[in-house]
Design a protein around this motif. Structure first.
Motif, PDB file in Angstrom:
ATOM      1  N   GLU A 113      39.496  35.646  44.905  1.00  0.00           N
ATOM      2  CA  GLU A 113      40.595  35.017  45.784  1.00  0.00           C
ATOM      3  C   GLU A 113      41.838  36.149  45.673  1.00  0.00           C
ATOM      4  O   GLU A 113      42.257  36.649  46.822  1.00  0.00           O
ATOM      5  CB  GLU A 113      41.369  33.763  45.257  1.00  0.00           C
ATOM      6  CG  GLU A 113      40.522  32.561  45.466  1.00  0.00           C
ATOM      7  CD  GLU A 113      41.149  31.372  44.858  1.00  0.00           C
ATOM      8  OE1 GLU A 113      42.499  31.376  44.800  1.00  0.00           O
ATOM      9  OE2 GLU A 113      40.650  30.218  44.777  1.00  0.00           O
ATOM     10  N   LEU A 114      42.041  36.732  44.805  1.00  0.00           N
ATOM     11  CA  LEU A 114      43.085  38.041  44.424  1.00  0.00           C
ATOM     12  C   LEU A 114      42.621  39.149  45.329  1.00  0.00           C
ATOM     13  O   LEU A 114      43.287  39.561  45.956  1.00  0.00           O
ATOM     14  CB  LEU A 114      43.210  38.211  43.035  1.00  0.00           C
ATOM     15  CG  LEU A 114      44.509  39.097  42.670  1.00  0.00           C
ATOM     16  CD1 LEU A 114      45.610  38.886  43.243  1.00  0.00           C
ATOM     17  CD2 LEU A 114      44.167  39.491  41.121  1.00  0.00           C
ATOM     18  N   VAL A 115      41.176  39.457  45.143  1.00  0.00           N
ATOM     19  CA  VAL A 115      40.501  40.665  45.961  1.00  0.00           C
ATOM     20  C   VAL A 115      40.565  40.122  47.319  1.00  0.00           C
ATOM     21  O   VAL A 115      41.176  41.186  48.340  1.00  0.00           O
ATOM     22  CB  VAL A 115      39.072  40.981  45.605  1.00  0.00           C
ATOM     23  CG1 VAL A 115      38.438  41.909  46.443  1.00  0.00           C
ATOM     24  CG2 VAL A 115      39.198  41.411  44.249  1.00  0.00           C
ATOM     25  N   ALA A 116      40.558  39.042  47.873  1.00  0.00           N
ATOM     26  CA  ALA A 116      40.283  38.773  49.065  1.00  0.00           C
ATOM     27  C   ALA A 116      41.995  38.670  49.652  1.00  0.00           C
ATOM     28  O   ALA A 116      42.258  39.180  50.671  1.00  0.00           O
ATOM     29  CB  ALA A 116      40.024  37.214  49.199  1.00  0.00           C
ATOM     30  N   SER A 117      42.812  38.173  49.172  1.00  0.00           N
ATOM     31  CA  SER A 117      44.166  38.120  49.293  1.00  0.00           C
ATOM     32  C   SER A 117      44.677  39.664  49.401  1.00  0.00           C
ATOM     33  O   SER A 117      45.551  39.893  50.266  1.00  0.00           O
ATOM     34  CB  SER A 117      45.195  37.514  48.667  1.00  0.00           C
ATOM     35  OG  SER A 117      45.224  37.852  47.296  1.00  0.00           O
TER      36      SER A 117
END
Length: 127
Positions: A113-117
């Motif tokens: 999620e952090l990478v996607a955000s």
């Protein structure tokens, strides 16, 4: 008559000798019988001691068999307890591994999620 007296004297001497021989034989047989009685008594005493030792050995053997059976039961119970404890430890270990895997998957999901955000933020910044 003198001849008769001599025959009678010879006969008496032979009878007396025969009586002495028989008395000596009886004495030897009595002594032999006494020795046999002593041997018989000694053998009876030995037999009594052997019977007593045999009974004691039988009692010891029965006690040993009972002890062996008790040890066998104790060993079987200990093996069952050890097996049960091993299963519990294995289950607990599997549960800890499953919990750790769940934590790692959760962290991986957070990082995804952090990478996607981050990618989304980087994509907007690039625009």
């Amino acid at each position: 008559m003198a001849e008769r007296h001599n025959l009678y004297g010879e006969w008496e001497r032979r009878v007396a000798q025969r009586m002495d021989d028989l008395q000596a034989l009886i004495s030897r047989k009595d002594a032999e019988l006494e020795r046999k009685d002593v041997e018989l008594q000694a053998n009876r005493e030995m037999l009594d001691r052997l019977n007593l030792a045999s009974q004691e050995l039988e009692q010891w053997l029965q006690g040993s068999e009972a002890k062996c059976e008790a040890l066998r039961v104790e060993a079987t119970q200990a093996a069952a307890r050890a097996s049960s404890e091993a299963e519990e430890l294995l289950l607990a270990s599997e549960e800890r591994h499953a919990a750790r895997i769940a934590q790692l998957e959760a962290r991986l999901a957070q990082q995804d999620e952090l990478v996607a955000s981050s990618a989304e933020v980087c994509g907007r910044s690039a625009e």
